[in-house]
Design an enzyme around this catalytic site. Structure first.
Site, PDB file in Angstrom:
ATOM      1  CB  SER A 120      -8.732  -6.091  -4.820  1.00 42.91           C
ATOM      2  OG  SER A 120     -10.068  -6.398  -5.039  1.00 42.91           O
ATOM      3  CG  ASP A 137      -8.775   1.382  -2.974  1.00 45.13           C
ATOM      4  OD1 ASP A 137      -9.548   1.892  -2.874  1.00 45.13           O
ATOM      5  OD2 ASP A 137      -8.284   0.552  -2.464  1.00 45.13           O
ATOM      6  CG  HIS A 178      -8.879  -1.499  -5.709  1.00 45.45           C
ATOM      7  ND1 HIS A 178      -8.678  -0.892  -4.874  1.00 45.45           N
ATOM      8  CD2 HIS A 178      -9.414  -1.729  -6.097  1.00 45.45           C
ATOM      9  CE1 HIS A 178      -9.271  -2.694  -4.459  1.00 45.45           C
ATOM     10  NE2 HIS A 178      -9.940  -3.016  -5.313  1.00 45.45           N
TER      11      HIS A 178
END
Length: 704
Positions: free
Chosen positions: A566, A649, A681
């Site tokens: 991320s 995602d 994600h």
């Protein structure tokens, strides 16, 4: 300075082996160790933690205490590799110590809703309500509903239930929009909020329902948001904590963000609504409060209502405060934590209603705090806030209060969740559950230390450093910089099934995990400083931390790597262009590679607007989309890089990973792509997680 040097010094003293207890006489807390935790055991007699072993640990989660506080009901989930699924069952154990008793064994997961004064357990199983005796016998199904009940809460008088169900409001999916085309898989949209997290919006919204509940039979259900295109609980992660009953059972409180389309995608303004069941009157209790308002909770007497609140609309990581009102007066609000330089994770009321206990990140850990609630409150109230726990662990949740203390869940970087007693008198944590003790007894220990580095602006930067089993300072070790996501999520003593620093260290690597700018636990300013500065001071913090550790003789500075997901994946992409030869290998999972295309495809635009400054066409954001944009530094990429990307995602959409991999390939850089078409994600499938781990360590073995 934004922090107290005395507290920093105390934290330095806490740099001990994770097999060892915190046992300073001058400290407010100690951990009582079980025999298998002895640091005198030789790690050479044990085996390093493996990816397969990591998934064999029982996943412990607390449910509820019995009314007298003497027994704990908790759940344990166990993953089965062959079926690629997790089976969870309920157990009962005396809080003061004893043998656990398994009380459910049916296939499927159970969750406790209520434990009566007589000890009967009301629980949710396969979408219906059941009850059983405290020993697990006499199981009886008490409702038979067509649709599954979710996020159920019983009214205090036990005559009604509150639950959520999905309702079709605005058809966007082909089969709903055109009944004669049932095989269509098309979606049609006229506004934003067309997808969220890992799901496209099909026009269905979770709504709160209330139904009478008599002798196991449900009366006609009432949709409290009938016809309205709003979510309650919140999407995508809201649950029963978004609901509350008034103490007299005459009203329901629910959390909702009553916005649609572009406004919904760009706002965090959730409110707490009170719905009077008799009149149908709806009152917004948080009118004028513009950020997240969540977790409505009454005290035991029912005359005070509290909730968590963030001030700024659009800032999902704003300071989280505890707000209190008299339960019948929403205009007299008092912020109990406004004067405190921290942010609240979660809270509970004491049984006597005189105190609130809460958890919050502090100096690389998550600890317990308490504040006294005065009988008379004013806007100028500044209750004394005391940190009541300290040690190399996280308090991940407060289950409830027993006679003499709190029952809490806790983790360490080298220990998965277990449940503990926290004793008010001696301020000691004592384990109640020991689900994974036997497994850990055969695993080689990894030493963990806290380390401080001077950042480029002269401030102190704290990092956790995890060392391999049988660490020998006379040898040299490959070393990894761990880059945390968030970007405003803390690096503490949390335990992960994927980004597990103990597992990484167990394969022979030193790992350093800095508390760089943007992380809570070091004051509100430190937490906020990352917004608008993604590629600035936070990246310099990372380089400062790895440069400082590289001075140690046991670090092989020719074998450094950087890994993260991320924002951590973004950090890896940024470092690939600015590291000036420091690193020999990179791994980026769901990282942001091109900030322009990311802004154009991500779903929660409030996050992008807050942290990037706004859209790429606004000239004021030129630095974000140029200097702090990894794609703008691609000409400097020359280091092997492994890119991991989930197909579902929508927070960091698939194009980000594919663009980065394609760029590396076209530049002739050794690179690899791990594509997970059904993951979002995160990586939720056990089999996919095993592939992830195997490829992760295979890449490191090839490049470091």
């Amino acid at each position: 300075m934004i922090y107290n040097k005395t507290m920093l010094g105390a934290l330095m003293v806490m740099s001990i082996s994770f097999g060892q207890a915190q046992n300073r006489k001058d400290g407010p807390m100690r951990i009582q160790r079980t025999k298998d935790q002895s640091v005198n055991q030789l790690t050479s007699e044990k085996s390093p933690l493996t990816a397969e072993g990591l998934w064999k640990f029982g996943r412990v989660s607390a449910e509820q205490l019995t009314a007298d506080g003497k027994h704990l009901i908790y759940g344990v989930g166990n993953y089965d590799l062959e079926s690629n699924s997790t089976e969870r069952h309920l157990f009962s154990i005396p809080v003061m110590g004893g043998t656990p008793q398994q009380i459910t064994n049916e296939k499927g997961s159970e969750s406790v809703l209520d434990i009566t004064a007589q000890g009967e357990i009301i629980y949710l199983f396969k979408g219906d309500l059941w009850k059983m005796a405290s020993d697990g016998n006499n199981k009886i199904q008490i409702t038979h509903t067509e649709g599954k009940l979710e996020n159920v809460k019983l009214s205090p008088d036990k005559k009604h239930i509150l639950y959520s169900q999905s309702v079709l409001i605005t058809p966007t999916h082909g089969p709903d929009k055109y009944k004669d085309l049932p095989k269509s898989n098309a979606y049609v949209y006229d506004d934003l909020d067309f997808r969220h997290w890992d799901t496209f919006n099909d026009g269905r919204y979770a709504h709160p329902f209330v139904a009478s509940y008599t002798d196991g039979k449900l009366g006609e259900a009432k949709d409290l948001l009938e016809g309205e295109p709003f979510y309650s609980p919140q999407a995508p992660f809201g649950g029963a904590e978004d609901f509350a009953w008034s103490p007299d059972s005459k009203a329901v409180l629910y959390v909702a963000k009553k916005r649609v389309g572009k406004e919904y995608a760009q706002s965090t303004n959730t409110d707490i609504y009170r719905h009077d069941l008799a009149s149908g009157q709806v009152t917004n209790l948080t009118e004028g409060m513009n950020g997240y308002d969540t977790n409505p909770t009454f005290n035991s007497a029912g005359d005070r209502l509290t909730w968590l609140s963030m001030k700024k609309d659009g800032f999902e990581a704003d300071k989280n405060d505890i707000i209190i009102i008299a339960s019948n007066d929403s205009k007299q609000r008092v912020n109990l934590t406004a004067h405190w330089d921290g942010t609240v994770n979660s809270f509970v009321w004491s049984k006597d209603g005189k105190k609130i206990y809460f958890t919050a990140p502090v100096k690389g850990t998550v600890q317990l705090f308490e504040l006294a609630v005065a009988k008379s409150l004013s806007a100028k109230s500044k209750p004394k806030i005391i940190q009541i726990s300290e040690g190399e662990f996280d308090i991940t949740g407060i289950v409830g209060e027993y006679n003499g203390g709190l029952v809490v869940s806790s983790t360490r970087l080298t220990r998965a969740t277990e449940i503990y007693r926290y004793d008010f008198k001696n301020r000691q944590l004592t384990p109640i559950t020991t689900v994974n003790d036997e497994a850990y007894a055969s695993i080689a220990e990894t030493k963990v230390e806290g380390r401080f580095t001077k950042a480029t602006d002269g401030l102190d930067l704290f990092s956790w450093v995890v060392y391999p089993p049988d660490f020998d300072p006379t040898k040299k070790y490959p070393t990894l910089l761990y880059c945390q996501g968030g970007p405003q999520s803390a690096v503490t003593q949390s335990y992960s099934i994927r980004w597990n620093l103990q597992l990484i260290a167990s394969q022979g690597y030193i790992v350093i995990a800095p508390n760089r700018r943007g992380m809570p636990g070091w004051g509100v300013k430190w937490n906020e400083d990352i917004s608008g500065d993604w590629g600035g001071q936070p990246i310099r913090d990372y380089l400062s931390a790895i440069d400082d550790l590289s001075k140690e003789s046991y670090v092989d500075s020719d074998r450094l790597g950087a890994v993260g997901a991320s924002y951590g994946g973004y950090s890896v992409f940024m470092l690939a262009g600015v590291h000036e030869g420091r690193f020999k290998s990179f791994i980026s999972h769901c990282g942001l590679f091109d900030m322009v295309s990311w802004y154009g495809t991500t779903e929660e635009l409030f996050f992008a607007n807050q942290d990037l400054g706004g859209p790429y066409w606004d000239a004021a954001n030129e630095k974000t989309y140029n200097d702090f944009n990894p794609i703008k530094h691609i000409e400097k990429w020359n280091t092997p890089i492994f890119v991991i990307q989930g197909g579902k995602d929508y927070r960091v959409p698939i194009g980000q990973g594919l663009e980065a991999f394609q760029a590396a390939q076209l530049r002739g850089i050794k690179s690899r792509l791990l594509y997970l078409p059904d993951e979002n994600h995160w990586v939720l499938s056990g089999h996919n997680a095993q592939v992830w781990q195997r490829e992760f360590f295979k890449w490191l073995s090839e490049t470091l």
